[in-house]
Design a protein around this motif. Structure first.
Motif, PDB file in Angstrom:
ATOM      1  N   ASP A 123     -30.759 -36.611-100.615  1.00  0.00           N
ATOM      2  CA  ASP A 123     -29.317 -36.622-100.914  1.00  0.00           C
ATOM      3  C   ASP A 123     -28.669 -35.288-100.593  1.00  0.00           C
ATOM      4  N   ALA A 124     -29.386 -34.202-100.792  1.00  0.00           N
ATOM      5  CA  ALA A 124     -28.823 -32.874-100.559  1.00  0.00           C
ATOM      6  C   ALA A 124     -29.890 -31.969 -99.949  1.00  0.00           C
ATOM      7  N   ILE A 125     -29.441 -31.053 -99.102  1.00  0.00           N
ATOM      8  CA  ILE A 125     -30.330 -30.100 -98.443  1.00  0.00           C
ATOM      9  C   ILE A 125     -29.769 -28.695 -98.651  1.00  0.00           C
ATOM     10  N   GLY A 126     -30.647 -27.786 -99.037  1.00  0.00           N
ATOM     11  CA  GLY A 126     -30.247 -26.387 -99.193  1.00  0.00           C
ATOM     12  C   GLY A 126     -31.196 -25.472 -98.436  1.00  0.00           C
ATOM     13  N   ILE A 127     -30.675 -24.376 -97.938  1.00  0.00           N
ATOM     14  CA  ILE A 127     -31.481 -23.370 -97.238  1.00  0.00           C
ATOM     15  C   ILE A 127     -31.100 -22.003 -97.781  1.00  0.00           C
ATOM     16  N   THR A 128     -32.113 -21.187 -98.079  1.00  0.00           N
ATOM     17  CA  THR A 128     -31.871 -19.829 -98.558  1.00  0.00           C
ATOM     18  C   THR A 128     -32.656 -18.840 -97.710  1.00  0.00           C
ATOM     19  N   ASP A 129     -32.256 -17.584 -97.787  1.00  0.00           N
ATOM     20  CA  ASP A 129     -33.148 -16.532 -97.298  1.00  0.00           C
ATOM     21  C   ASP A 129     -33.940 -16.021 -98.496  1.00  0.00           C
ATOM     22  N   ALA A 174     -34.046 -34.302-108.877  1.00  0.00           N
ATOM     23  CA  ALA A 174     -35.413 -34.111-108.395  1.00  0.00           C
ATOM     24  C   ALA A 174     -35.354 -33.272-107.123  1.00  0.00           C
ATOM     25  N   ALA A 175     -36.421 -32.528-106.870  1.00  0.00           N
ATOM     26  CA  ALA A 175     -36.365 -31.621-105.730  1.00  0.00           C
ATOM     27  C   ALA A 175     -37.756 -31.298-105.204  1.00  0.00           C
ATOM     28  N   ILE A 176     -37.780 -30.977-103.912  1.00  0.00           N
ATOM     29  CA  ILE A 176     -38.953 -30.378-103.281  1.00  0.00           C
ATOM     30  C   ILE A 176     -38.473 -29.091-102.619  1.00  0.00           C
ATOM     31  N   VAL A 177     -39.098 -27.996-102.965  1.00  0.00           N
ATOM     32  CA  VAL A 177     -38.727 -26.701-102.393  1.00  0.00           C
ATOM     33  C   VAL A 177     -39.933 -26.160-101.638  1.00  0.00           C
ATOM     34  N   ILE A 178     -39.755 -25.896-100.339  1.00  0.00           N
ATOM     35  CA  ILE A 178     -40.855 -25.399 -99.524  1.00  0.00           C
ATOM     36  C   ILE A 178     -40.515 -24.007 -98.999  1.00  0.00           C
ATOM     37  N   PRO A 179     -41.497 -23.124 -98.954  1.00  0.00           N
ATOM     38  CA  PRO A 179     -41.231 -21.775 -98.431  1.00  0.00           C
ATOM     39  C   PRO A 179     -41.193 -21.773 -96.911  1.00  0.00           C
ATOM     40  N   LEU A 180     -40.340 -20.964 -96.358  1.00  0.00           N
ATOM     41  CA  LEU A 180     -40.315 -20.725 -94.915  1.00  0.00           C
ATOM     42  C   LEU A 180     -41.026 -19.394 -94.687  1.00  0.00           C
ATOM     43  N   VAL A 181     -42.217 -19.483 -94.134  1.00  0.00           N
ATOM     44  CA  VAL A 181     -43.113 -18.328 -94.047  1.00  0.00           C
ATOM     45  C   VAL A 181     -43.163 -17.827 -92.605  1.00  0.00           C
ATOM     46  N   VAL A 182     -42.945 -16.542 -92.441  1.00  0.00           N
ATOM     47  CA  VAL A 182     -43.045 -15.895 -91.138  1.00  0.00           C
ATOM     48  C   VAL A 182     -43.924 -14.662 -91.289  1.00  0.00           C
ATOM     49  N   ASP A 183     -44.980 -14.595 -90.490  1.00  0.00           N
ATOM     50  CA  ASP A 183     -45.892 -13.460 -90.524  1.00  0.00           C
ATOM     51  C   ASP A 183     -46.422 -13.220 -91.941  1.00  0.00           C
ATOM     52  N   LYS A 184     -46.790 -14.338 -92.594  1.00  0.00           N
ATOM     53  CA  LYS A 184     -47.395 -14.327 -93.933  1.00  0.00           C
ATOM     54  C   LYS A 184     -46.434 -13.828 -95.019  1.00  0.00           C
ATOM     55  N   LYS A 185     -45.155 -13.781 -94.724  1.00  0.00           N
ATOM     56  CA  LYS A 185     -44.155 -13.375 -95.707  1.00  0.00           C
ATOM     57  C   LYS A 185     -43.111 -14.488 -95.859  1.00  0.00           C
ATOM     58  N   VAL A 186     -42.637 -14.688 -97.089  1.00  0.00           N
ATOM     59  CA  VAL A 186     -41.635 -15.714 -97.351  1.00  0.00           C
ATOM     60  C   VAL A 186     -40.265 -15.201 -96.912  1.00  0.00           C
ATOM     61  N   ALA A 187     -39.733 -15.827 -95.851  1.00  0.00           N
ATOM     62  CA  ALA A 187     -38.431 -15.413 -95.333  1.00  0.00           C
ATOM     63  C   ALA A 187     -37.292 -16.159 -95.999  1.00  0.00           C
ATOM     64  N   GLY A 188     -37.606 -17.312 -96.638  1.00  0.00           N
ATOM     65  CA  GLY A 188     -36.572 -18.115 -97.284  1.00  0.00           C
ATOM     66  C   GLY A 188     -37.173 -19.413 -97.774  1.00  0.00           C
ATOM     67  N   THR A 189     -36.298 -20.343 -98.149  1.00  0.00           N
ATOM     68  CA  THR A 189     -36.767 -21.645 -98.633  1.00  0.00           C
ATOM     69  C   THR A 189     -35.914 -22.767 -98.044  1.00  0.00           C
ATOM     70  N   LEU A 190     -36.541 -23.928 -97.943  1.00  0.00           N
ATOM     71  CA  LEU A 190     -35.834 -25.164 -97.613  1.00  0.00           C
ATOM     72  C   LEU A 190     -35.912 -26.044 -98.852  1.00  0.00           C
ATOM     73  N   LYS A 191     -34.760 -26.461 -99.357  1.00  0.00           N
ATOM     74  CA  LYS A 191     -34.695 -27.221-100.606  1.00  0.00           C
ATOM     75  C   LYS A 191     -34.145 -28.612-100.323  1.00  0.00           C
TER      76      LYS A 191
END
Length: 579
Positions: free
Chosen positions: A255-261, A316-333
């Protein structure tokens, strides 16, 4: 006999109704893919033991004079009496689903309870129930190793066979064996076999529906990856995140999508956009935990999401990390306004998206970094992705979705591995032999799926996995052999990769039994672009330039060719990874 048939039909109907309700419970559905794990087996034992005990309690009592006594709940009976029930049905299904351990333990529990129910009489039910559970479990294990379940005919025959075993035990060990078997044989043989078939059909129907859904999702994921690539590869900005979130919402059921750094909300599309707005700090506890831990988290309630704004519609939600070079650059929600929509399928989808989007983001960051380093020529070569190969791979996976969804899923993972290694090559001038081999295997999995049995690629590795070499060294040579050595020849095409160490040197030889390289082109390969109807030789030229730039002229490609095939040798200093 007709009366017994009708009474047993009611009991079988009860079990099947409960079976239908069971497969609609998300917790049970999550167990099925994990049925080989010990924890899953223990839970399956508990579930099917409950069904088996219920079968005993709801059985039809048969007196020594073969009179039927139908009660709502049968807790005990005289030692001279017997029971007609659906116990064998449940034990058989438990074995087919969970294997011999589950089947045997459920059989033991059901048999012991049956003996207790009969005040210690007919102890042979323990042995017969265990044997039935073990045999049906072995049949279930046979199919589990093939990641499937028995067909309808096999299930029906198994149910029939297991009930026949029970009848033989009654005939041989029961005091009134012949008279009892004559009364119950046909009703129990027919109904328990039918019930086993229906019970398993309910489970396999769910599995089939799940596979179809996965096929559709795989197609959508490929389309989604193609649409989001321009946005994630350009980096995490408000503009790119907003466009990417809109695309993701369109191609998924969320229903909804969010992106963070790593700190702020960059985009939010859908319900909740009035307070989940760009340029504000991340507000939900769920997102904060993912940013801190780097692991995906799932929330099935508003309380688990932890949004501080009253009246937030996100349930309800699923939040996944966006990982670059073994570091969390942001999330996709990814959010639902109805928590019941969040199933195991969505969790699997989120896991796949996390890998794809992280790779796309890493690609963009890597491309930006490659412009800032002095060895931009080497980096740009290592960042190259063959678009022709990429679209061929997507077409292959799309075609497989119609015939083999599991194979399509596996190839999608191999494609992810292939591009992850490409991205790694952008950041590093040397990688381990193990990493290079994984890259080559990922490429071969996709290529050999397109052309089954066309190429035989053999690896003769006599070197440590930790030895270092430039990225794509072997992959370029293997791909060059596959694309150019055999000129349309469909069979007998062999490529051999040999890696060995001696003194302080690493030897790499990639040879083939192809048609050879024309004599006039041989001196030019690796040194200049060659105009040819089969290719330009750019990959070999770039690889040769990289080798010479890193290790000197002695590391240049050594190409030998004749009408019987071609071999390309490389000799570089031996170095080991210190990580």
């Amino acid at each position: 006999m007709i009366t017994l048939f009708l009474l047993l039909m009611q009991r079988v109907g009860t079990i099947l109704i409960l079976a239908f309700l069971l497969v609609n419970v998300p917790f049970f559905r999550k167990l099925l893919p994990k049925r080989e794990q010990i924890s899953a087996k223990l839970i399956l034992i508990v579930i099917f033991a409950f069904f088996a005990l219920l079968s005993n309690f709801t059985g039809v009592e048969i007196t020594k004079n073969n009179n039927l006594v139908s009660t709502t709940f049968l807790t005990g009976l005289l030692p001279s009496d017997s029971i007609a029930n659906t116990r064998t049905l449940v034990i058989t299904v438990s074995g087919l689903v969970g294997g011999p351990i589950v089947g045997s333990v459920v059989g033991l529990i059901a048999g012991v309870h049956r003996v207790i129910q009969g005040n210690g009489s007919d102890i042979f039910y323990i042995a017969s129930s265990i044997i039935i559970g073990w045999i049906s479990g072995m049949i279930g294990r046979y199919y589990a190793k093939r990641r499937s379940y028995p067909s309808a005919s096999v299930t029906a025959l198994t149910g029939l066979g297991m009930e026949f075993i029970q009848m033989m035990f009654i005939l041989l060990f029961s005091y009134t064996g012949f008279q009892l078997v004559r009364l119950i044989f046909f009703p129990m043989m027919i109904l328990n076999s039918f019930g086993t078939w229906v019970f398993m059909s309910i489970i396999t129907a769910y599995i089939h529906q799940e596979d179809q859904l996965k096929a559709v999702q795989t197609h959508d994921i490929l389309e989604l990856a193609n649409k989001t690539l321009p946005y994630f590869s350009s980096g995490l900005t408000e503009t790119s995140a907003q466009k990417a979130a809109t695309v993701i919402q369109h191609y998924t059921n969320f229903d909804a999508i969010g992106i963070t750094d790593s700190r702020n909300v960059l985009a939010h599309v859908g319900p909740g956009s009035d307070h989940h707005v760009p340029q504000r700090h991340v507000v939900t506890d769920l997102s904060k935990r993912v940013l801190a831990s780097g692991h995906m988290e799932v929330a099935h309630s508003k309380e688990m999401i932890g949004c501080p704004v009253p009246g937030c519609p996100l349930a309800a939600a699923i939040v996944i990390p966006l990982v670059v070079d073994k570091k969390v650059a942001g999330t996709l929600k990814m959010y639902f306004t109805d928590s019941s929509k969040l199933t195991f399928v969505e969790e699997q989808l989120a896991t796949g998206l996390a890998s794809i989007f992280s790779s796309q983001l890493a690609l963009g960051m890597a491309e930006e970094q490659s412009k800032l380093v002095r060895d931009a020529e080497i980096k740009s070569l290592q960042a190259q992705v063959n678009p022709h190969f990429f679209f061929n791979a997507i077409n292959t996976i799309s075609a497989l979705m119609r015939t083999d969804t599991r194979k399509a899923h596996d190839l999608l993972l191999q494609l992810s591995t292939y591009f992850r290694t490409n991205l790694q090559g952008v950041r590093e001038t040397e990688i381990t032999l193990k990493q290079e081999e994984m890259h080559v295997q990922a490429y071969l999995s996709l290529e050999q799926t397109r052309f089954p049995n066309k190429y035989d690629v053999q690896f003769l590795i006599h070197s440590r996995d930790s030895v270092l070499l430039p990225p794509f060294t072997i992959q370029v040579l293997v791909e060059n052999a596959i694309r150019h050595a055999f000129a349309g020849r469909k069979l007998g095409n062999r490529v051999t990769v040999s890696v060995s160490e001696s003194d302080h040197l690493l030897h790499i030889i990639v040879s083939d039994n192809g048609l050879g390289i024309p004599t006039e082109l041989l001196p030019k390969l690796g040194h200049e672009v060659v105009n040819s109807e089969h290719g330009s030789g750019t990959a070999l030229e770039n690889l040769n330039r990289r080798l010479i730039g890193l290790y000197g002229a002695s590391a240049a490609l050594q190409i030998n060719s004749s009408s019987g095939g071609t071999s390309v040798g490389i000799l570089i200093p031996r170095k080991l990874d210190k990580a």
